[in-house]
Design a protein around this motif. Structure first.
Motif, mmCIF file in Angstrom:
data_model
loop_
_atom_site.group_PDB
_atom_site.id
_atom_site.type_symbol
_atom_site.label_atom_id
_atom_site.label_comp_id
_atom_site.label_asym_id
_atom_site.label_seq_id
_atom_site.Cartn_x
_atom_site.Cartn_y
_atom_site.Cartn_z
ATOM 1 N N LEU A 1 0.821 -1.209 0.000
ATOM 2 C CA LEU A 1 0.000 0.000 0.000
ATOM 3 C C LEU A 1 0.855 1.258 0.000
ATOM 4 O O LEU A 1 0.579 2.219 -0.728
ATOM 5 N N ASN B 1 2.596 1.617 -3.516
ATOM 6 C CA ASN B 1 1.663 1.793 -4.629
ATOM 7 C C ASN B 1 0.844 3.067 -4.513
ATOM 8 O O ASN B 1 0.485 3.671 -5.525
ATOM 9 N N ALA B 2 0.523 3.486 -3.291
ATOM 10 C CA ALA B 2 -0.208 4.743 -3.122
ATOM 11 C C ALA B 2 0.635 5.913 -3.619
ATOM 12 O O ALA B 2 0.119 6.827 -4.270
ATOM 13 N N LEU C 1 0.438 5.830 -7.302
ATOM 14 C CA LEU C 1 -0.898 6.205 -7.781
ATOM 15 C C LEU C 1 -1.099 7.712 -7.761
ATOM 16 O O LEU C 1 -1.557 8.311 -8.736
ATOM 17 N N GLY D 1 -0.246 1.655 -10.630
ATOM 18 C CA GLY D 1 -0.412 1.983 -9.219
ATOM 19 C C GLY D 1 -1.847 1.833 -8.764
ATOM 20 O O GLY D 1 -2.122 1.342 -7.659
ATOM 21 N N THR E 1 -2.984 -0.932 -6.060
ATOM 22 C CA THR E 1 -3.563 -0.445 -4.810
ATOM 23 C C THR E 1 -4.902 -1.135 -4.536
ATOM 24 O O THR E 1 -5.169 -1.595 -3.416
ATOM 25 N N THR F 1 -4.253 -4.717 -3.555
ATOM 26 C CA THR F 1 -3.766 -4.839 -2.179
ATOM 27 C C THR F 1 -4.903 -4.722 -1.181
ATOM 28 O O THR F 1 -5.007 -5.509 -0.228
#
Length: 248
Positions: A55, A58-59, A62, A173, A177, A180
């Motif tokens: 998280l 990837n956040a 993103l 991303g 996300t 996940t």
């Protein structure tokens, strides 16, 4: 296992290596972390540790781009399919014997590495998106839930949409996300995400981010193509080891 003196160094090393790969290639943290941790623990336990580092990285990926709203409108059928598929697939990851869930993880690694090494680039006409997007999402979700690996077939599908470079990075991303969060919800629903695993997952954020930072520094100094080839061959060897283990 958690009490072993080698356990925390193993987790730190696995996420540092996985973060380094993500820093160089823009992806691969769940794949590498699951592959390395899956050699030493049940894949369900490895997937639980994956949640917070995945998280966190990837956040950042993103929200770094400008096209999130546009990508969300375009990709929501795939994202919905990921959520639905992961909910069902997580039951397989939790209930299957560790050796057989490890076999599934190994096959996922072999499939992804083989595809990325030898399959030609794809290009999809826009007319196929409305029905192909939810199918890709559902398939990705089942594989994510069953193995903890987010990449197949969502990554080749997103690459086939011919997004520009920044949009592709942000779309990956977004997909990772959602995957996940869906995996975390699936593990929680099946009792496989416990307090001690969340704490270990939080501890893994720091080595993952450190590895990602180092990977970004290294990226400018090496051949990205050569690194990608070596990385994929490494995944194939790792996948082969996990695949044959139940038969030894």
């Amino acid at each position: 296992m958690y009490e072993s003196s080698f356990f925390l160094p193993l987790v730190a090393l696995a996420f540092f290596a996985a973060g380094g790969v993500k820093g160089i290639t823009g992806m691969g943290l769940p794949t590498v972390a699951m592959g390395l941790l899956g050699t030493a623990m049940p894949p369900a336990a490895a997937a639980a540790m994956l949640v917070l580092p995945s998280l966190a990285t990837n956040a950042w990926q993103l929200f770094a781009g400008p096209a999130m709203a546009r990508l969300w409108r375009r990709l929501w059928p795939m994202l919905l399919g990921i959520v639905v598929g992961t909910a069902g697939g997580a039951a397989l990851l939790v209930r299957a014997a560790p050796s057989w869930s490890g076999l599934a993880l190994g096959l996922a690694l072999l499939g992804y590495a083989g595809y990325a090494l030898w399959a030609p680039p794809l290009s999809l006409p826009s007319r196929l998106e409305p029905w192909l997007s939810p199918l890709v999402g559902l398939t990705t979700g089942v594989i994510t839930g069953a193995t903890g690996v987010f990449v197949m077939p969502a990554v080749p599908y997103l690459q086939a949409l011919r997004l520009d470079k920044d949009e592709l990075v942000q779309a990956l991303g977004l997909s990772f996300t959602v995957s996940t969060l869906a995996l975390a919800a699936g593990l929680l629903a099946h009792g496989a995400l416990r307090v001690e695993q969340v704490s270990l997952s939080a501890l893994a954020i720091a080595p993952a981010l450190a590895g990602m930072w180092l990977g970004q520094q290294v990226r400018a100094r090496i051949s990205a193509k050569r690194f990608r080839q070596c990385f994929l061959l490494f995944l194939m060897l790792l996948g082969l080891e996990l695949t044959v283990r139940p038969f030894l």
